[in-house]
Design a protein around this motif. Sequence first.
Motif, short mmCIF file in Angstrom:
data_model
loop_
_atom_site.label_atom_id
_atom_site.label_comp_id
_atom_site.label_asym_id
_atom_site.label_seq_id
_atom_site.Cartn_x
_atom_site.Cartn_y
_atom_site.Cartn_z
N LYS A 95 -32.93 28.47 -85.30
CA LYS A 95 -32.78 29.73 -85.91
C LYS A 95 -33.95 30.05 -86.89
O LYS A 95 -34.41 31.28 -87.01
N HIS A 96 -33.97 29.17 -87.95
CA HIS A 96 -34.63 29.55 -89.07
C HIS A 96 -36.22 29.05 -88.94
O HIS A 96 -36.87 28.85 -89.98
N ARG A 97 -36.52 28.67 -87.81
CA ARG A 97 -37.69 27.98 -87.55
C ARG A 97 -38.11 26.95 -88.33
O ARG A 97 -39.24 26.91 -89.19
N VAL A 98 -37.59 26.02 -88.56
CA VAL A 98 -37.61 24.83 -89.59
C VAL A 98 -38.54 23.91 -88.74
O VAL A 98 -38.20 23.47 -87.70
N ALA A 99 -39.65 23.53 -89.59
CA ALA A 99 -40.47 22.54 -89.04
C ALA A 99 -40.01 21.20 -89.23
O ALA A 99 -39.26 20.77 -90.32
N LEU A 100 -39.82 20.18 -88.27
CA LEU A 100 -39.32 19.03 -88.62
C LEU A 100 -40.59 17.90 -88.65
O LEU A 100 -41.66 17.88 -87.93
N VAL A 101 -40.49 16.79 -89.52
CA VAL A 101 -41.25 15.76 -89.78
C VAL A 101 -40.32 14.60 -89.64
O VAL A 101 -39.59 14.33 -90.34
N VAL A 102 -40.56 13.99 -88.33
CA VAL A 102 -39.86 12.98 -87.86
C VAL A 102 -40.46 11.50 -88.04
O VAL A 102 -41.77 11.42 -87.75
N SER A 103 -39.87 10.49 -88.39
CA SER A 103 -40.20 9.29 -88.58
C SER A 103 -40.45 8.63 -86.96
O SER A 103 -39.60 8.37 -86.31
N PHE A 104 -41.67 8.10 -86.63
CA PHE A 104 -41.78 7.34 -85.43
C PHE A 104 -43.05 6.55 -85.58
O PHE A 104 -44.40 6.72 -85.42
N PRO A 105 -42.70 5.21 -86.37
CA PRO A 105 -43.82 4.56 -86.71
C PRO A 105 -44.65 3.72 -85.91
O PRO A 105 -45.84 3.31 -86.00
N ALA A 106 -44.32 3.62 -84.44
CA ALA A 106 -45.13 2.86 -83.51
C ALA A 106 -44.72 3.35 -82.10
O ALA A 106 -43.80 3.80 -81.83
N LEU A 107 -45.83 2.95 -81.11
CA LEU A 107 -45.77 3.32 -79.79
C LEU A 107 -44.91 2.07 -79.01
O LEU A 107 -45.04 2.04 -77.81
N ARG A 108 -44.61 1.14 -79.53
CA ARG A 108 -44.05 -0.14 -78.95
C ARG A 108 -42.61 -0.49 -79.81
O ARG A 108 -42.40 -0.18 -80.85
N GLU A 109 -41.62 -0.73 -78.93
CA GLU A 109 -40.16 -0.84 -79.33
C GLU A 109 -40.13 -1.81 -80.27
O GLU A 109 -39.55 -1.77 -81.24
N ALA A 110 -40.82 -3.08 -80.21
CA ALA A 110 -40.52 -4.28 -80.98
C ALA A 110 -40.98 -3.76 -82.48
O ALA A 110 -40.40 -4.13 -83.52
N GLN A 111 -42.21 -2.98 -82.54
CA GLN A 111 -42.71 -2.75 -83.75
C GLN A 111 -41.63 -1.84 -84.56
O GLN A 111 -41.46 -1.88 -85.74
N VAL A 112 -41.35 -0.82 -83.77
CA VAL A 112 -40.37 0.13 -84.21
C VAL A 112 -38.99 -0.39 -84.85
O VAL A 112 -38.80 -0.29 -86.01
N GLU A 113 -38.41 -1.10 -84.08
CA GLU A 113 -37.30 -1.87 -84.66
C GLU A 113 -37.34 -2.91 -85.43
O GLU A 113 -36.35 -3.18 -86.39
N ALA A 114 -38.46 -3.59 -85.81
CA ALA A 114 -38.83 -4.55 -86.66
C ALA A 114 -38.83 -3.62 -88.16
O ALA A 114 -38.08 -4.27 -89.17
N GLN A 115 -39.19 -2.49 -88.24
CA GLN A 115 -39.10 -1.74 -89.38
C GLN A 115 -37.90 -0.93 -89.50
O GLN A 115 -37.53 -0.99 -90.91
N HIS B 83 -43.65 17.43 -86.14
CA HIS B 83 -44.63 16.45 -86.74
C HIS B 83 -44.30 14.95 -86.56
O HIS B 83 -43.10 15.10 -87.17
N LEU B 84 -44.98 14.16 -86.77
CA LEU B 84 -44.59 12.94 -86.38
C LEU B 84 -45.12 12.07 -87.92
O LEU B 84 -46.18 12.29 -88.50
N ALA B 85 -44.29 11.26 -88.48
CA ALA B 85 -44.60 10.79 -89.77
C ALA B 85 -44.91 9.16 -89.17
O ALA B 85 -43.70 8.43 -88.77
N VAL B 86 -46.05 8.49 -89.63
CA VAL B 86 -46.38 7.08 -89.19
C VAL B 86 -46.32 6.27 -90.33
O VAL B 86 -47.39 6.37 -90.99
N ASN B 87 -45.66 5.35 -90.51
CA ASN B 87 -45.93 4.35 -91.70
C ASN B 87 -46.24 2.99 -91.22
O ASN B 87 -45.76 2.50 -90.11
N PRO B 88 -47.17 2.33 -91.98
CA PRO B 88 -47.51 0.87 -91.46
C PRO B 88 -46.22 -0.01 -91.50
O PRO B 88 -45.31 0.13 -91.98
N GLY B 89 -46.29 -0.94 -90.55
CA GLY B 89 -45.08 -1.84 -90.53
C GLY B 89 -45.37 -3.28 -91.34
O GLY B 89 -45.39 -4.43 -90.97
N GLY B 90 -46.17 -3.01 -92.53
CA GLY B 90 -46.08 -4.17 -93.23
C GLY B 90 -47.10 -3.71 -94.37
O GLY B 90 -47.15 -2.65 -94.90
N ALA B 91 -47.59 -4.97 -94.91
CA ALA B 91 -48.33 -4.99 -96.28
C ALA B 91 -49.76 -4.56 -95.91
O ALA B 91 -50.62 -5.28 -96.50
#
Lengths: 110, 325
Positions: B135-155, B186-194
């Motif tokens: 209704k209010h045209r709220v932009a969404l910025v969503v966390s989606f850190p990787a394209l592989r299940e194992a990487q996403v779930e490790a984080q 929009h997607l937000a991608v954070n590295p899976g480590g240091a």
Amino acid sequence: MKTYYDPSDLSLFETIGKDAPELARKFFDYYGAVFAEGALSAREKALIALAVAHAVQCPYCIDAYTRAGLEQGCDLEELTEAVHVAGAIRGGASLVHGVQMRKIAEKLTL
Amino acid sequence: MGCPQETQAQTLPGDIEKFSAALKRHGLKLDRGRCRILQVNVGLICDLCCRHCHLTAGPHRREIMSAETMKEVVDFARRCDFELVDITGGAPELVPGIEGFISDLADVIPQLMLRSNLTALGSQERNDLLSTCVKHRVALVVSFPALREAQVEAQRGSGVWEKSLAMLHRLNELGYGREASGLELHLAVNPGGAFLPADQAAVEKRYRRELQRRWDIVFNRLFALTNTPLGRFRRWLETSGNYDAYMGKLAKAFNPTVVPGLMCREQISVSWDGYVFDCDFHLAAGICQGEKRTHVRDLSAPPAEGTLIATADHCYACTAGAGFT
């Protein structure tokens, strides 16, 4: 120097230019250009580099391109497959030379 | 609670210069520009315990913005001239009254943005929240850190992968991420480590191609974000023996050209209990804006242009490489 390999030496790579600055500059310019995004992505190049690092067994390169691969979003499964590519090529290279052995042996034996 | 204006207790490795010294060496100062963004952290409750979280958010946290504080934030927004509100957490979706808060803010601020971890958005049948966002045209910025299940779930934890994909499909069905819909995803991608994130443009290109090809998912933009050495992520850095090397990496990647565009120069962050900070990272570190702890109810306007911004060594995360702008 107590060991041939020290992880902290990796950060000293650029000191190879100390007594040959012009050659080092040319090398690092070339190196940088090779790894820039091109027909191959930086991610693909990092995986190739990791495989080559294992083929030439350079611990500095393995360290650097494991990190580079992670930074490019590669996971352990992908990094491990790259190492297997190196293993397969190295193994295959040994085995394919067996054809020479066979030819020589067959020529020399009754 | 006091206001450490220099830094929190610093434990930088000896060979790394302080952030403030790096600025000085480049002849730079960190001061405020025109304050056009209101960032509101509505609470630390979250359904996940992501390992890179700078706020140590999770299901165990009880810090949640009250209805009274929400009203004070809206009143503050009404007194100011913000262009954009950025609602973050924790998981804002789990905060009671969030729909009404969004609607009230929509009356006084033209652009709205909501940060989501995708899983909380899909929990408890949050169709009411989704309807409010549409209704209010709220932009969404969503966390989606990787394209592989194992990487996403490790984080981010077990079960997150499937829920995230399902919610991305749901958002696409609503029109989010689709061209000309006016609903930005929009997607937000954070590295899976240091380590640092890859080049944002290259990551966006790869995500766009792979998400479309493998799951028929579309989005507008992708933001590759550096992990900030605070909270749960800092604890992991320390216990895993990565802290010194990571800080060294951030400091080495200091890019003076991004300083003028840093987000802290044009925003003000409000905590769940209504106090103001220069950014969400200072909020996490307890470094308040200005000389003393100030509540939004006591502010007639955002900080003036030219006001100095407190710095700390975690600021290196915002100035590494392409920067957090």
